[in-house]
Design a protein around this motif. Structure first.
Motif, PDB file in Angstrom:
ATOM      1  N   ALA A 235       0.051  31.858  17.910  1.00  0.00           N
ATOM      2  CA  ALA A 235      -0.776  32.609  17.901  1.00  0.00           C
ATOM      3  C   ALA A 235      -1.112  33.255  19.401  1.00  0.00           C
ATOM      4  N   PRO A 236      -1.344  34.675  19.323  1.00  0.00           N
ATOM      5  CA  PRO A 236      -0.849  35.317  20.586  1.00  0.00           C
ATOM      6  C   PRO A 236      -1.898  34.830  22.013  1.00  0.00           C
ATOM      7  N   ASP A 237      -2.381  34.484  22.936  1.00  0.00           N
ATOM      8  CA  ASP A 237      -3.472  34.757  23.768  1.00  0.00           C
ATOM      9  C   ASP A 237      -3.763  35.530  24.751  1.00  0.00           C
ATOM     10  N   GLU A 238      -2.655  36.308  24.943  1.00  0.00           N
ATOM     11  CA  GLU A 238      -2.617  37.296  26.044  1.00  0.00           C
ATOM     12  C   GLU A 238      -1.882  38.971  25.226  1.00  0.00           C
ATOM     13  N   ILE A 239      -2.945  39.700  25.427  1.00  0.00           N
ATOM     14  CA  ILE A 239      -2.802  41.372  25.158  1.00  0.00           C
ATOM     15  C   ILE A 239      -2.900  42.575  25.947  1.00  0.00           C
ATOM     16  N   VAL A 240      -2.135  43.027  25.904  1.00  0.00           N
ATOM     17  CA  VAL A 240      -1.992  43.861  26.794  1.00  0.00           C
ATOM     18  C   VAL A 240      -1.053  44.965  25.915  1.00  0.00           C
ATOM     19  N   VAL A 241      -2.343  46.217  25.601  1.00  0.00           N
ATOM     20  CA  VAL A 241      -1.942  47.930  25.637  1.00  0.00           C
ATOM     21  C   VAL A 241      -1.910  49.138  26.560  1.00  0.00           C
ATOM     22  N   ALA A 242      -0.930  50.056  26.327  1.00  0.00           N
ATOM     23  CA  ALA A 242      -0.636  50.710  27.345  1.00  0.00           C
ATOM     24  C   ALA A 242      -0.429  51.965  26.196  1.00  0.00           C
ATOM     25  N   GLY A 243      -1.815  52.682  26.533  1.00  0.00           N
ATOM     26  CA  GLY A 243      -1.174  54.325  26.238  1.00  0.00           C
ATOM     27  C   GLY A 243      -1.884  55.280  26.222  1.00  0.00           C
ATOM     28  N   VAL A 244      -1.361  56.473  24.554  1.00  0.00           N
ATOM     29  CA  VAL A 244      -2.510  57.542  25.349  1.00  0.00           C
ATOM     30  C   VAL A 244      -2.866  58.316  24.032  1.00  0.00           C
ATOM     31  N   LEU A 245      -4.150  58.555  24.528  1.00  0.00           N
ATOM     32  CA  LEU A 245      -4.879  58.641  23.061  1.00  0.00           C
ATOM     33  C   LEU A 245      -5.031  60.672  22.870  1.00  0.00           C
ATOM     34  N   GLU A 246      -5.784  61.834  21.982  1.00  0.00           N
ATOM     35  CA  GLU A 246      -5.307  61.957  21.457  1.00  0.00           C
ATOM     36  C   GLU A 246      -6.105  62.800  22.239  1.00  0.00           C
ATOM     37  N   GLY A 247      -5.496  63.733  23.580  1.00  0.00           N
ATOM     38  CA  GLY A 247      -6.553  64.042  24.577  1.00  0.00           C
ATOM     39  C   GLY A 247      -5.989  64.363  25.402  1.00  0.00           C
ATOM     40  N   GLY A 248      -5.126  63.125  25.685  1.00  0.00           N
ATOM     41  CA  GLY A 248      -4.269  63.160  26.554  1.00  0.00           C
ATOM     42  C   GLY A 248      -5.389  61.976  27.452  1.00  0.00           C
ATOM     43  N   ILE A 249      -6.163  61.123  27.169  1.00  0.00           N
ATOM     44  CA  ILE A 249      -6.775  60.023  27.527  1.00  0.00           C
ATOM     45  C   ILE A 249      -5.524  58.716  27.940  1.00  0.00           C
ATOM     46  N   VAL A 250      -5.451  58.768  29.418  1.00  0.00           N
ATOM     47  CA  VAL A 250      -4.435  57.238  29.433  1.00  0.00           C
ATOM     48  C   VAL A 250      -5.589  56.262  29.204  1.00  0.00           C
ATOM     49  N   THR A 251      -5.242  55.290  28.426  1.00  0.00           N
ATOM     50  CA  THR A 251      -6.149  54.032  28.432  1.00  0.00           C
ATOM     51  C   THR A 251      -4.976  53.060  28.191  1.00  0.00           C
ATOM     52  N   SER A 252      -5.906  51.653  28.507  1.00  0.00           N
ATOM     53  CA  SER A 252      -5.389  50.170  28.496  1.00  0.00           C
ATOM     54  C   SER A 252      -6.272  49.821  27.721  1.00  0.00           C
TER      55      SER A 252
END
Length: 401
Positions: A235-252
């Motif tokens: 099972a993972p213990d480190e998770i990193v997500v990066a992307g773009v939300l609707e409307g162009g909001i840069v997210t991590s």
């Protein structure tokens, strides 16, 4: 409409042990507080514990199998509060019996199971709810309205950093949760905690249009607390997500198992006119207490107070990107307009079965709330703090029906 002659919704609890479990901690108090519901049946894995739980809750029916519970005519709504690996079978059996279903998050072990349940519920045209409560957490609703009012201008970017310290996340397992060491069972930091984090994020800012992620088991094998022996763990213990939300909001988002040197959770939202910082001593973003700090240009920093829950329920917000009225709990969905276990977005397969439409608790989806006033005082005005004024009387008179 209920299946029974009684006008109250008859509830069957699966997994509501008198000894332990989320069902007794969360679902039972909520159901007992609402006149629309009546707990009529319980089931656990042992008849002894089922009888004990039934006596404690005042339920007339007790079973040691879920199959016996779901077919009872006294039961209109089945609440599934057991381990994730058992969700698919129990939810399927409840739907096959024609019952409404409330299932704890995660809905299933993986995306394919969740989609299969969604299709089955749609075919049966039954009301269903997945238990993601974060979207109705008062600080989250307050934050949503704060952003929607344009207090920080147009949202540009956001980041969530959370640390989870409970034993099972760092690889220390009591006997009842040893199954969580294995990712195949669907009860991991990724599926549970990141999923609970994505739901408030979607409520406040919207859903992902695109993303990439890193998921890792950095701590290696776990430990069985019963005897100190090593327990194989993937099972993972480190998770990193990066992307773009609707409307162009840069997210991590970065979720870690283990202690933080500072706040366990920090959520920042940067906009064209200012920024908001949310901090908590707990990494559980979906039900923890927050400190919310606002900075606007050269104005002094403001620590904002979250209004009472009843005020939040009256908010008539618009979505910050789409500019259309946000969904309100004014009336229950119909099978024609509100598909059960709504279509699961592929972009959210990172968190098992995460739905693009936030699901709320029983009261929101199956019950109803008196419509909110169409006008309201802004939540925040510089130098004033939280809203107060003419609508206070209306808010005080708001009642759950």
């Amino acid at each position: 409409m209920t299946n029974s002659a009684n006008t109250r919704i008859g509830v069957g609890l699966i997994g509501a042990s008198a000894d332990r479990g989320w069902g007794g901690i969360a679902h039972v108090p909520a159901l007992q507080a609402l006149d629309a519901f009546q707990i009529r049946a319980v089931s656990t894995t042992r008849m002894e514990s089922a009888n004990a739980t039934a006596r404690r809750l005042g339920a007339h029916l007790a079973f040691d199998t879920h199959e016996a519970l779901v077919v009872r005519p006294e039961v209109d709504l089945v609440v599934v509060a057991v381990k994730v690996p058992e969700h698919k079978q129990i939810v399927s059996d409840a739907l096959a019996a024609g019952k409404m279903v409330y299932c704890e998050w995660p809905l299933a072990r993986n995306l394919s199971e969740a989609e299969a349940l969604e299709r089955f519920a749609r075919e049966r045209r039954l009301r269903t709810v997945v238990g993601l409560q974060g979207g109705l957490h008062p600080p989250i609703l307050f934050l949503r309205d704060l952003i929607a009012q344009g207090v920080i201008g147009k949202p540009l970017s956001t980041s969530i950093r959370a640390h989870l310290t409970d034993d099972m996340w760092v690889g220390r397992y009591d006997p009842p949760v040893e199954y969580m060491a294995h990712a195949k069972h669907g009860a991991t930091l990724l599926s549970i905690m990141l999923g609970h984090g994505l739901e408030p994020l979607a409520r406040v800012l919207g859903t992902f249009e695109s993303l990439s992620a890193v998921v890792a088991n950095q701590r290696g094998d776990g430990v069985r607390l019963s005897d100190g022996a090593s327990l194989p763990k993937d099972a993972p213990d480190e998770i990193v997500v990066a992307g773009v939300l609707e409307g162009g909001i840069v997210t991590s988002l970065h979720y870690s198992a283990g202690q933080s040197a500072g706040s366990a959770m920090v959520w920042e939202i940067q906009g064209t006119e200012g920024s908001v910082r949310v901090e908590s001593a707990s990494g559980y973003i979906h039900f923890t207490d927050f400190t919310i700090t606002l900075r606007r240009g050269s104005e002094p920093v403001h620590v904002l107070q979250v209004p009472p829950l009843m005020r939040l329920l009256t908010c008539n917000s618009t979505h910050p990107q789409r500019g259309s009225p946000a969904s309100t709990p004014s009336s229950p969905p119909t099978s024609a307009t509100e598909p059960p276990m709504r279509r699961i977005s592929r972009s959210h397969s990172i968190a098992t079965g995460y739905s693009r439409r936030s699901h709320g608790p029983l009261k929101q989806v199956i019950g109803s709330i008196r419509p909110a006033p169409t006008e309201r005082t802004p939540i925040f005005e510089p130098g004033r703090g939280t809203a107060a004024g003419p609508e206070e009387k209306a808010i005080r008179e708001l009642t759950l029906t």
